[in-house]
Design an enzyme around this catalytic site. Sequence first.
Site, PDB file in Angstrom:
ATOM      1  N   GLY A  74      31.276  48.816  61.433  1.00  0.00           N
ATOM      2  CA  GLY A  74      30.234  49.561  60.679  1.00  0.00           C
ATOM      3  C   GLY A  74      29.036  49.116  61.354  1.00  0.00           C
ATOM      4  N   ALA A  75      27.916  49.492  60.507  1.00  0.00           N
ATOM      5  CA  ALA A  75      26.718  49.555  61.275  1.00  0.00           C
ATOM      6  C   ALA A  75      26.536  50.127  62.589  1.00  0.00           C
ATOM      7  CB  ALA A  75      26.116  48.000  61.205  1.00  0.00           C
ATOM      8  N   HIS A  80      29.664  52.534  69.520  1.00  0.00           N
ATOM      9  CA  HIS A  80      30.632  53.131  68.413  1.00  0.00           C
ATOM     10  C   HIS A  80      30.812  54.578  68.636  1.00  0.00           C
ATOM     11  CE1 HIS A  80      29.254  49.430  65.888  1.00  0.00           C
ATOM     12  NE2 HIS A  80      30.430  49.409  66.080  1.00  0.00           N
TER      13      HIS A  80
END
Length: 287
Positions: free
Chosen positions: A35-36, A41
Site C-alpha cells: 500500500g501507500a 506500484h
Amino acid sequence: MSQSIATVRTVKDLRAQVAKWRQAGEPIALVPTMGALHAGHLSLIAVAKDHAKHVVASIFVNPAQFGPKEDFKRYPRDEAGDVEKLAEAGVELVFIPDTTEIYPAGFATKVSLPSLTEDLCGAARPNHFDGVATVVTKLLLQCAPDVAVFGEKDYQQLLVIKQLVRDLNIPVQIVAGPIVREPDGLALSSRNGYLSPVEWQTAPILYQVLSEAAAALVNGEGCDAASSAGRFKLEGKGFRVDYVAIRDPETLAPLSGPIRRPARVMGAVHLGTTRLIDNVPTAPKNR
Ligand code: AMP
C-alpha cells in the site's frame, strides 16, 4: 474514468472471485504491495495489464518482514486512496486481508532461502526475507495467478521470489518491472515520505553514486574500487552506508576485478531515520 473495483478481505472471497475468471480460461495477474501506492506500484499494474486480462492487487503491510526496531507501526497506510488509484489504473479486484487472515492463531510455517538472503539487505535485516518469502508464497497460493509482477527496485527480493517459485514448483510466471524514479533520479518509495526537506535534497545522490559506479565499471574499473569509491562518496554526503555492492544479476554472487558480463550495482543506506535502497544495471563495453 475508473472502472469498478471489488475489495475482498478473506482468502475464501478472493478465491471465489478469481475462480470465475479461471473457469472462463481468462489469464490473471497479481501485483502484491504494502500500500501507500505511488507511480512505481502503478507501473507494475500497467505491466500486469500487458500480461493478463484481469489484474488483482493485494495490500498487506506484512508484520513478519519488519524487524522489532523497524517501521511497521509508522509505515504509511491509506486504504481509501490506494483503492481509488488501483481502480483508476484498471485493477478489478483488491485483496486487503487482516493480519489474522494471513497469520491465523497457530500459524507455524516459514519459507526461507538462506543462501540468497544472508547478505546485502538480509545482513542488516535478519528475518526480513523469510517474512517476504512466506507471505509471497501464501499470496501466490491464495490467488493462483498466471503472472505475478514485482519491481526491480527490490532487486534481492525479486531474485528470492523467482527462486522460491522455481524451488516450490509454483505455476506462475514472475515478471519484473523497471524502477520508476523522480525526475532527480530518486527511486520512488513509500518510505520517501519519511524524508525531511533537507534529506530530500540529499537522497537523489544515492542513485547518482550508483550510476557513477556503473559507468566506472563500463570503463574497466574493478568492482572493489568502484564499490569502495561509492561508499566513500555516500559517507561524505552524510549517508550511513549498509552496502555498495557489485553483484551477478542472476545469482547475486559477489564480483571482483573488471566486469566481463552484465552486473548489478546495488546500494542500501540510511539517511536520518530512513533506509533507502536502489540498484542499477551495468555491463562491460562491447569488445
Ligand atoms: P512495496 O509496497 O514497497 O512492498 O512494493 C510493492 C512492489 O512495488 C514491489 O514489487 C516493489 O519492488 C515495487 N516497487 C516499489 N517501488 C518501486 C519503484 N520505484 N519502481 C518500480 N517498482 C517499485
